[in-house]
Design a protein around this motif. Structure first.
Motif, PDB file in Angstrom:
ATOM      1  N   GLU A 105       0.854  -1.185   0.000  1.00 57.02           N
ATOM      2  CA  GLU A 105       0.000   0.000   0.000  1.00 57.02           C
ATOM      3  C   GLU A 105       0.897   1.244   0.000  1.00 57.02           C
ATOM      4  O   GLU A 105       1.962   1.255   0.601  1.00 57.02           O
ATOM      5  N   TYR A 106       0.471   2.288  -0.697  1.00 52.03           N
ATOM      6  CA  TYR A 106       1.205   3.543  -0.654  1.00 52.03           C
ATOM      7  C   TYR A 106       0.242   4.703  -0.856  1.00 52.03           C
ATOM      8  O   TYR A 106      -0.887   4.525  -1.284  1.00 52.03           O
ATOM      9  N   GLU A 107       0.727   5.890  -0.550  1.00 53.10           N
ATOM     10  CA  GLU A 107      -0.091   7.091  -0.666  1.00 53.10           C
ATOM     11  C   GLU A 107       0.077   7.711  -2.055  1.00 53.10           C
ATOM     12  O   GLU A 107       1.180   7.799  -2.584  1.00 53.10           O
ATOM     13  N   ILE A 108      -1.040   8.104  -2.629  1.00 49.02           N
ATOM     14  CA  ILE A 108      -1.038   8.784  -3.922  1.00 49.02           C
ATOM     15  C   ILE A 108      -2.173   9.793  -3.915  1.00 49.02           C
ATOM     16  O   ILE A 108      -3.173   9.615  -3.208  1.00 49.02           O
ATOM     17  N   GLY A 109      -2.015  10.855  -4.664  1.00 46.23           N
ATOM     18  CA  GLY A 109      -3.068  11.859  -4.724  1.00 46.23           C
ATOM     19  C   GLY A 109      -2.974  12.659  -6.009  1.00 46.23           C
ATOM     20  O   GLY A 109      -2.049  12.493  -6.806  1.00 46.23           O
ATOM     21  N   ASN A 110      -3.932  13.556  -6.180  1.00 44.40           N
ATOM     22  CA  ASN A 110      -3.948  14.340  -7.410  1.00 44.40           C
ATOM     23  C   ASN A 110      -2.706  15.218  -7.552  1.00 44.40           C
ATOM     24  O   ASN A 110      -2.318  15.570  -8.655  1.00 44.40           O
ATOM     25  N   TYR A 111      -2.058  15.541  -6.448  1.00 45.67           N
ATOM     26  CA  TYR A 111      -0.841  16.356  -6.486  1.00 45.67           C
ATOM     27  C   TYR A 111       0.323  15.621  -7.153  1.00 45.67           C
ATOM     28  O   TYR A 111       1.320  16.243  -7.516  1.00 45.67           O
ATOM     29  N   ASP A 112       0.211  14.301  -7.343  1.00 49.63           N
ATOM     30  CA  ASP A 112       1.265  13.523  -8.009  1.00 49.63           C
ATOM     31  C   ASP A 112       1.279  13.764  -9.520  1.00 49.63           C
ATOM     32  O   ASP A 112       2.214  13.356 -10.201  1.00 49.63           O
ATOM     33  N   PHE A 113       0.234  14.396 -10.027  1.00 47.43           N
ATOM     34  CA  PHE A 113       0.114  14.646 -11.461  1.00 47.43           C
ATOM     35  C   PHE A 113       0.181  16.147 -11.713  1.00 47.43           C
ATOM     36  O   PHE A 113      -0.425  16.923 -10.978  1.00 47.43           O
ATOM     37  N   ILE A 114       0.915  16.533 -12.734  1.00 50.44           N
ATOM     38  CA  ILE A 114       0.946  17.943 -13.122  1.00 50.44           C
ATOM     39  C   ILE A 114       0.656  18.038 -14.609  1.00 50.44           C
ATOM     40  O   ILE A 114       0.673  17.040 -15.326  1.00 50.44           O
ATOM     41  N   GLY A 115       0.388  19.252 -15.054  1.00 51.83           N
ATOM     42  CA  GLY A 115       0.151  19.491 -16.470  1.00 51.83           C
ATOM     43  C   GLY A 115       1.207  20.401 -17.046  1.00 51.83           C
ATOM     44  O   GLY A 115       1.796  21.216 -16.328  1.00 51.83           O
ATOM     45  N   TYR A 116       1.466  20.231 -18.330  1.00 52.30           N
ATOM     46  CA  TYR A 116       2.322  21.143 -19.085  1.00 52.30           C
ATOM     47  C   TYR A 116       1.488  21.732 -20.212  1.00 52.30           C
ATOM     48  O   TYR A 116       0.834  20.994 -20.951  1.00 52.30           O
ATOM     49  N   VAL A 117       1.537  23.060 -20.337  1.00 50.83           N
ATOM     50  CA  VAL A 117       0.880  23.727 -21.454  1.00 50.83           C
ATOM     51  C   VAL A 117       1.902  24.402 -22.359  1.00 50.83           C
ATOM     52  O   VAL A 117       1.555  24.965 -23.386  1.00 50.83           O
ATOM     53  N   ALA A 118       3.173  24.359 -21.952  1.00 53.59           N
ATOM     54  CA  ALA A 118       4.286  24.889 -22.749  1.00 53.59           C
ATOM     55  C   ALA A 118       5.530  24.111 -22.354  1.00 53.59           C
ATOM     56  O   ALA A 118       5.640  23.656 -21.217  1.00 53.59           O
ATOM     57  N   PRO A 119       6.472  23.954 -23.274  1.00 53.83           N
ATOM     58  CA  PRO A 119       7.689  23.186 -22.961  1.00 53.83           C
ATOM     59  C   PRO A 119       8.708  24.030 -22.200  1.00 53.83           C
ATOM     60  O   PRO A 119       9.880  24.049 -22.518  1.00 53.83           O
ATOM     61  N   ASP A 120       8.223  24.701 -21.175  1.00 51.67           N
ATOM     62  CA  ASP A 120       9.056  25.607 -20.397  1.00 51.67           C
ATOM     63  C   ASP A 120       8.777  25.331 -18.919  1.00 51.67           C
ATOM     64  O   ASP A 120       7.651  25.500 -18.452  1.00 51.67           O
ATOM     65  N   MET A 121       9.799  24.901 -18.206  1.00 55.49           N
ATOM     66  CA  MET A 121       9.624  24.535 -16.797  1.00 55.49           C
ATOM     67  C   MET A 121       9.205  25.730 -15.935  1.00 55.49           C
ATOM     68  O   MET A 121       8.607  25.567 -14.891  1.00 55.49           O
ATOM     69  N   SER A 123       7.273  28.588 -16.956  1.00 58.24           N
ATOM     70  CA  SER A 123       5.933  29.128 -17.195  1.00 58.24           C
ATOM     71  C   SER A 123       4.933  28.105 -17.714  1.00 58.24           C
ATOM     72  O   SER A 123       3.757  28.426 -17.832  1.00 58.24           O
ATOM     73  N   GLY A 124       5.367  26.891 -17.995  1.00 61.05           N
ATOM     74  CA  GLY A 124       4.487  25.921 -18.628  1.00 61.05           C
ATOM     75  C   GLY A 124       3.798  24.942 -17.712  1.00 61.05           C
ATOM     76  O   GLY A 124       2.987  24.153 -18.157  1.00 61.05           O
ATOM     77  N   ILE A 125       4.081  24.985 -16.406  1.00 61.08           N
ATOM     78  CA  ILE A 125       3.517  23.999 -15.477  1.00 61.08           C
ATOM     79  C   ILE A 125       2.165  24.465 -14.947  1.00 61.08           C
ATOM     80  O   ILE A 125       2.003  25.623 -14.564  1.00 61.08           O
ATOM     81  N   VAL A 126       1.203  23.536 -14.916  1.00 64.08           N
ATOM     82  CA  VAL A 126      -0.112  23.789 -14.344  1.00 64.08           C
ATOM     83  C   VAL A 126      -0.380  22.696 -13.320  1.00 64.08           C
ATOM     84  O   VAL A 126      -0.366  21.506 -13.649  1.00 64.08           O
ATOM     85  N   ASP A 127      -0.607  23.073 -12.065  1.00 58.30           N
ATOM     86  CA  ASP A 127      -0.928  22.096 -11.024  1.00 58.30           C
ATOM     87  C   ASP A 127      -2.389  21.688 -11.109  1.00 58.30           C
ATOM     88  O   ASP A 127      -3.237  22.444 -11.586  1.00 58.30           O
ATOM     89  N   THR A 128      -2.686  20.491 -10.612  1.00 59.67           N
ATOM     90  CA  THR A 128      -4.075  20.074 -10.501  1.00 59.67           C
ATOM     91  C   THR A 128      -4.735  20.896  -9.407  1.00 59.67           C
ATOM     92  O   THR A 128      -4.082  21.353  -8.472  1.00 59.67           O
ATOM     93  N   MET A 129      -6.033  21.084  -9.540  1.00 54.04           N
ATOM     94  CA  MET A 129      -6.772  21.795  -8.499  1.00 54.04           C
ATOM     95  C   MET A 129      -6.948  20.874  -7.302  1.00 54.04           C
ATOM     96  O   MET A 129      -7.066  19.654  -7.454  1.00 54.04           O
ATOM     97  N   ASP A 130      -6.963  21.450  -6.115  1.00 54.28           N
ATOM     98  CA  ASP A 130      -7.259  20.674  -4.910  1.00 54.28           C
ATOM     99  C   ASP A 130      -8.642  20.060  -5.049  1.00 54.28           C
ATOM    100  O   ASP A 130      -9.558  20.658  -5.625  1.00 54.28           O
ATOM    101  N   SER A 131      -8.806  18.885  -4.494  1.00 55.12           N
ATOM    102  CA  SER A 131     -10.069  18.170  -4.569  1.00 55.12           C
ATOM    103  C   SER A 131     -11.130  18.900  -3.742  1.00 55.12           C
ATOM    104  O   SER A 131     -10.925  19.202  -2.572  1.00 55.12           O
ATOM    105  N   PHE A 132     -12.270  19.197  -4.376  1.00 51.97           N
ATOM    106  CA  PHE A 132     -13.371  19.850  -3.669  1.00 51.97           C
ATOM    107  C   PHE A 132     -14.713  19.177  -3.953  1.00 51.97           C
ATOM    108  O   PHE A 132     -15.758  19.680  -3.577  1.00 51.97           O
TER     109      PHE A 132
END
Length: 187
Positions: A105-121, A123-132
């Protein structure tokens, strides 16, 4: 003579069956070739990944040392679960399923995934929204051996964004990074 007609007929049936089953089909019946977008190629060229890189598109399953994961659906929304995107923004809603392929068993969450909208570390990173909402992938959850968890990851991006890379990088400890998985999604 009759055997010849039977053999030719069977060959035609096999050819037609093979043709009908090969390739992906669009709704209009034409063969569809899935191609990665320019953002993915630019990000690969910029080498903004760690270790070995595996890539996939919606409907594929990617594997790493911890889990198999599939993105089965992607859509955009201006409003979701009672929240409205900021002016000039939209939500990219990604349905993800994660299956623990380890014996622990291990811990995982939406914060383990990120998005890229540009190939630039920078300005191109988009974090997932906190779960609501309960339909979203949780911020933090324990994933038992063999267990699957599903939910939506939500990214808020500029309305002009047409391609998003959903990224997962293996972390084995504070100083040890493994391989990278990228899903190329079009929005």
């Amino acid at each position: 003579m009759r055997k010849r007609y039977i053999i030719v007929g069977l060959c035609i049936i096999l050819i037609l069956a093979f043709t009908a089953c090969s390739g992906e089909k669009q709704s209009n019946g034409e063969s569809a070739k899935r191609e990665y977008g320019s953002l993915l190629q630019e990000a690969k060229d910029a080498k903004i990944y760690a270790g070995e890189l595996t890539t996939g598109m919606v409907g594929d399953t990617l594997s790493n040392n911890f889990f198999d994961w599939t993105i089965s659906e992607v859509r955009t929304e201006k409003e979701i679960y009672g929240k409205t995107a900021k002016e000039g923004k939209k939500y990219v809603v990604v349905h993800v399923s994660v299956t623990n392929t380890t014996d622990e068993e291990y811990e995982i969450g939406n914060y383990d995934f990120i998005g890229y909208v540009a190939p630039d570390m920078d300005s191109g990173i988009v974090d997932t929204m906190d779960s609501f909402d309960a339909a979203m992938y949780p911020d933090e959850a324990m994933l038992a051996a063999g267990e699957t968890k599903s939910g939506t990851l939500i990214f808020e991006v500029d309305e002009s964004v047409e391609e998003l890379i959903v990224d997962y990088v293996e972390f084995f400890g504070e100083d040890t990074i493994g391989n990278t998985n990228w899903f190329d999604v079009f929005v």
